[in-house]
Design an enzyme around this catalytic site. Sequence first.
Site, mmCIF file in Angstrom:
data_model
loop_
_atom_site.group_PDB
_atom_site.id
_atom_site.type_symbol
_atom_site.label_atom_id
_atom_site.label_comp_id
_atom_site.label_asym_id
_atom_site.label_seq_id
_atom_site.Cartn_x
_atom_site.Cartn_y
_atom_site.Cartn_z
ATOM 1 N N ASP A 150 -43.297 -73.369 -36.758
ATOM 2 C CA ASP A 150 -43.791 -72.076 -36.270
ATOM 3 C C ASP A 150 -42.673 -71.045 -36.294
ATOM 4 O O ASP A 150 -42.497 -70.278 -35.344
ATOM 5 C CB ASP A 150 -44.380 -72.223 -34.864
ATOM 6 C CG ASP A 150 -45.162 -70.984 -34.420
ATOM 7 O OD1 ASP A 150 -45.610 -70.217 -35.295
ATOM 8 O OD2 ASP A 150 -45.314 -70.776 -33.200
ATOM 9 N N GLN A 261 -46.459 -78.416 -30.864
ATOM 10 C CA GLN A 261 -45.942 -77.621 -29.752
ATOM 11 C C GLN A 261 -46.681 -78.018 -28.472
ATOM 12 O O GLN A 261 -47.863 -77.729 -28.326
ATOM 13 C CB GLN A 261 -46.111 -76.122 -30.036
ATOM 14 C CG GLN A 261 -45.172 -75.614 -31.135
ATOM 15 C CD GLN A 261 -45.560 -74.235 -31.639
ATOM 16 O OE1 GLN A 261 -46.665 -74.034 -32.134
ATOM 17 N NE2 GLN A 261 -44.652 -73.278 -31.535
ATOM 18 N N ASP A 293 -41.404 -65.533 -24.722
ATOM 19 C CA ASP A 293 -42.423 -65.767 -25.745
ATOM 20 C C ASP A 293 -43.696 -66.342 -25.133
ATOM 21 O O ASP A 293 -43.646 -67.258 -24.309
ATOM 22 C CB ASP A 293 -41.863 -66.733 -26.797
ATOM 23 C CG ASP A 293 -42.869 -67.028 -27.899
ATOM 24 O OD1 ASP A 293 -43.234 -66.103 -28.625
ATOM 25 O OD2 ASP A 293 -43.299 -68.201 -27.996
ATOM 26 N N GLU A 335 -43.526 -60.698 -24.117
ATOM 27 C CA GLU A 335 -44.198 -60.833 -25.416
ATOM 28 C C GLU A 335 -45.656 -61.187 -25.119
ATOM 29 O O GLU A 335 -46.061 -62.337 -25.156
ATOM 30 C CB GLU A 335 -43.527 -61.918 -26.262
ATOM 31 C CG GLU A 335 -43.992 -61.943 -27.721
ATOM 32 C CD GLU A 335 -45.173 -62.878 -27.973
ATOM 33 O OE1 GLU A 335 -45.994 -62.569 -28.863
ATOM 34 O OE2 GLU A 335 -45.268 -63.919 -27.291
ATOM 35 N N ASP A 405 -44.777 -60.957 -37.064
ATOM 36 C CA ASP A 405 -46.096 -61.529 -36.836
ATOM 37 C C ASP A 405 -47.168 -60.750 -37.591
ATOM 38 O O ASP A 405 -46.885 -59.859 -38.388
ATOM 39 C CB ASP A 405 -46.401 -61.528 -35.336
ATOM 40 C CG ASP A 405 -46.911 -62.877 -34.843
ATOM 41 O OD1 ASP A 405 -47.552 -63.583 -35.651
ATOM 42 O OD2 ASP A 405 -46.674 -63.220 -33.680
#
Length: 658
Positions: A150, A261, A293, A335, A405
């Site tokens: 990622d 994850q 994040d 974020e 992104d």
Amino acid sequence: MAQSHPCPPKNSWKSKMNQAKLHRLVSDQFREKDSNALFDLRLTTNLSLIQHLFFSLYAEEEHSEAFKKLLNQLPKLFATRPDALKKQDVQRLKDGNWYQSQKIMGMQLYVEHFNKDLKGLQHKIPYLKELGINFVHMMPITTRPKGESDGGYAVNSYHEVDKKYGTKEDLLELTSEFRKQGIFLMLDFVVNHTSNEFSWAKKAMKGDKKYQGYYYTFEDDTIPKEYEKTLPEVFPETSPGNFTHIPEMNKWVMTVFNTYQWDLNYTNPEVFMEMLANLVKLVNMGVDVVRFDALAFLWKKIGTISQNLPEAHNLIALFRMCLQVVAPGVVLLAEAIVAPTDIIKYFGEDQKEGNECEIAYNASLMALLWNSIATKKTQLLYKSWAHVPPKPKDCTWINYIRCHDDIGLGYENNLLYELGLNPEMHRKFLLDYYCQRLDWSPATGQVFMYNPKTGDGRITGSAASLLGLEKGLAQNDPEMIEGSIAKIIMLHGITFAFGGIPLIYAGDEIGTLNDYSYLKDKSKKNDSRWLNRPMQDWDMIAKLDDEKRPQAKIFHALQKLIRIRKENPVFADCNDVQLYHTGNDHILVFERSNSKKEGLLVICNFDENPQVIETSWVKKLGYFAQGDPKDLVSNKKIEINSGLLEVLPYQMFWLQRA
């Protein structure tokens, strides 16, 4: 790197005082105290809030010992803070809200794409300074799994540098040089999850009950199925669902983003304290801003979408209050790519106002600007921004047009309906416009994570390619090329002027096009976001003296706008953005002002044709009080004919009121 307070407070301490202001006051009152005494004062100042937040998450009758453990942990963490950074912390408290200064100009980059490794980045500091960059967001550089990771957000460690970037010593040398050169550093703290190769996950897979409790693990899929009833899918194409069965321990683990994850279980206070220790280790390497994040996902609750929950906000504030005691010169970035009314909450509400994150991504502005480019209209931008509550005056935005992104289309449906638009069809139009489904569109982007169940999708592509430069160059179309250059400059100019920290994505300053090489990499080919993660083109940068090149035109225009921004205090973020309606739906107008009665009127045309606006209201604002106003962009006086101002296609004015 001292910065004077960009927005002198009105009425001194009569305005609402957040914890940072209390620390500033305490620091000023006790200047003769050593760093340990100041730590004790900060802990005392924050203690009641820390206690309240901790027990709002962890029941006092069950976790009183855990709270004592946290209080014992804080001085130990402070003892690990390097002396140079302790001195910097005290200086920043005196300087005030340094992150609101108009002199800060940011760039986001992948180290390996920018110039190979950390030493390579350090070598290019002169280039950053030439452009005017003094704030760098480096994408993750810590160890991660081989293959899919990622983009580094699957972390194997929070403070060990992946060898492809160099060593921890290289990072410390870089951060030391950044401090000498007046450059701020932002690094990510992947607070929601670890990789499945993280030490805790490995121990959990081997059957260690303690570390299985650090994640959301379940004996069977009964509870996961209950969660799935309301949990949305983040990556429906590549990682559908939110749970993964782990054969090694024959259990199910929550994996909201990707199967590799694992989501951390913050209902366990041990996880919070371990992560706080990891956070302090990170900032002790010389990090000035920590990008939290995926913080919207931090707390999970059956029957909800497990995003933006009140407990998540309390957890973030708890991190902030503890970090403020240990390292008060470090600030947090939220974020949270969520609806505008949700984004504002990450600055903190009620008792937490100004006590959660100091900075947040202005994702709404970014998405609205792309909508205005495609529609050539600004109504949704005006209507959406009118619904965003004012942010706390001690907080600021990061404004950007592109990042690593995708571009999400998270516009509020009720506002689209009010404009007479069908939300589903409007989003389809935007995907068609940007993703090569309309022959007449100049954009060359791609669809990311299309969900056939909902019709939702996102957009990938570099700013230059989405704005027509790639197609213009391919077709050798001078008009399309010039139009794309004007759009690139205008959109960046809006982010420079809007109020907050502008962030350029590396390569956009020279109009870098899409990078299709990711299609040849097995670990990347299913993730079209790599389309807008190109290598920095140093060969092109060496040719920027040739001002006929589109890349040179973009670079020099942005360099000039950055210089103008830094020279004018009116650009500092003092919560002074005022939108004005002109009656022309192609035009965006907003004003910046400050306590010195300096003013700046930003006027932009989103249409491919010249537009005119009536200017009597501009005169009432005082912009013609001393003759024709000066446009800082062109460095020329602006003349009005018959009470009308003509704005050329994709032109931007920065009108100065003396």
